[in-house]
Design an enzyme around this catalytic site. Structure first.
Site, short mmCIF file in Angstrom:
data_model
loop_
_atom_site.label_atom_id
_atom_site.label_comp_id
_atom_site.label_asym_id
_atom_site.label_seq_id
_atom_site.Cartn_x
_atom_site.Cartn_y
_atom_site.Cartn_z
N ALA A 66 -7.78 -1.50 1.41
CA ALA A 66 -7.80 -1.42 -0.05
C ALA A 66 -7.90 0.05 -0.46
CB ALA A 66 -9.00 -2.20 -0.59
N GLY A 109 -8.45 -4.12 4.22
CA GLY A 109 -7.63 -5.06 3.46
C GLY A 109 -6.26 -5.30 4.08
#
Ligand code: CAA
Length: 257
Positions: A66, A109
């Protein structure tokens, strides 16, 4: 479906190919990127010409997680109120099969995203991991749940608590991914498999995918629980220190609070 700046979508019936396209930040997964990807997958679900999708990354990584820059200064309240990681749930609701073709870094992520897809093919150079602990947080997009289901509690515990990376070979041996191939044939392997699946009877394919997910995937409740714990960490000094240190390219000094 048009490509946006952050993803590239190529339709080659019977399949579609989507590239994550922020190579300058190792395809860090910004909200804009996740939203574009979710829009593209929903468009593909509506497109009768397409039966399966391959997702890959441009540049030297699949995705390094992320986007840290986008959340470093967020408060717990902001994270919880916006529930920004709920956006990721849209990715995993895709009805048609999604095959991830991963190389280089598949971290945070990035690893969580592909664990929520259907088939994972990695090149020999791929490096997996959930390194969130090193920046003062924990996985928030399914990592604690899906990694544990895939490789077992004790291995997942060691990896998530140390943040250590693991190789494609190791990921294969632990049953996390479908296969490891040389980098030169990564894309063709994934494409051949996608075409084979896309030629199978479409409705039966979608129903089979749905049924397998019921047997082997994490529930919405589990993913929501993890996400909420992740948000609580934005009230800690260690989250601010960990993420700032990463962006300032220095070692973090954690205080345990
Ligand atoms: N977010 C934002 N930017 C990132 C990024 C990320 N996750 N990962 C890399 N970048 C950026 C770097 O800041 C750098 O940008 P600049 O050139 O502007 O400085 C660029 O991408 C290249 O990265 P590096 O210079 O760090 O490349 P490297 O080869 O030395 O190291 C790496 C590669 C080991 C992957 C390192 O970039 C790294 O550790 N990245 C962060 C990994 C991480 O912590 N991921 C988890 C994110 S949190 C998360 O994913 C939460 C969740 O559960 C949803």
């Amino acid at each position: 479906m048009k490509s946006s700046a952050v993803i590239e979508v190529i339709k080659k019936p019977p399949i579609a190919v989507i590239y994550l396209n922020r190579p300058e930040v190792l395809n860090a997964l910004s909200d804009e990127l996740i939203r574009s990807l979710a829009d593209a997958l929903e468009d593909i679900d509506r497109d009768d010409a397409i039966g399966a999708t391959v997702i890959a990354g441009k540049g030297r990584a699949f995705a390094a997680g992320a986007d840290i820059k986008g959340m470093v200064e967020a408060t717990e309240e902001e994270m919880a109120k916006s529930d920004r990681l709920a956006l990721w749930m849209r990715l995993w609701k895709a009805k048609k099969p999604v095959i991830a073709a991963v190389h280089g870094f598949v971290l945070g992520g990035g690893c969580e995203m592909v664990m929520g897809f259907d088939i994972i093919i990695a090149s020999e150079d791929a490096e997996f991991g959930q390194p969130e602990i090193l920046i003062g947080v924990m996985p928030g997009a399914g990592g604690t749940q899906r990694l544990t289901r895939a490789i077992g509690k004790h291995r997942a515990m060691e990896l998530v608590l140390t943040g250590r990376r693991f190789s494609a070979r190791q990921a294969y041996e632990w049953g996390l991914i479908n296969r490891v191939v040389p980098r030169e044939i990564l894309f063709s392997e994934a494409q051949t498999l996608a075409v084979e699946i896309a030629k199978r009877p479409r409705v039966a394919v979608m129903r089979a995918k749905e049924a397998i997910k019921k047997a082997g995937d994490s529930s919405t409740e589990e993913l929501t629980f993890e996400r909420q714990l992740f948000y609580t960490l934005f009230s800690t000094e260690d989250q601010k220190e960990g993420m700032r240190a990463f962006l300032e390219k220095r070692e973090p000094r954690f205080k345990g609070k």
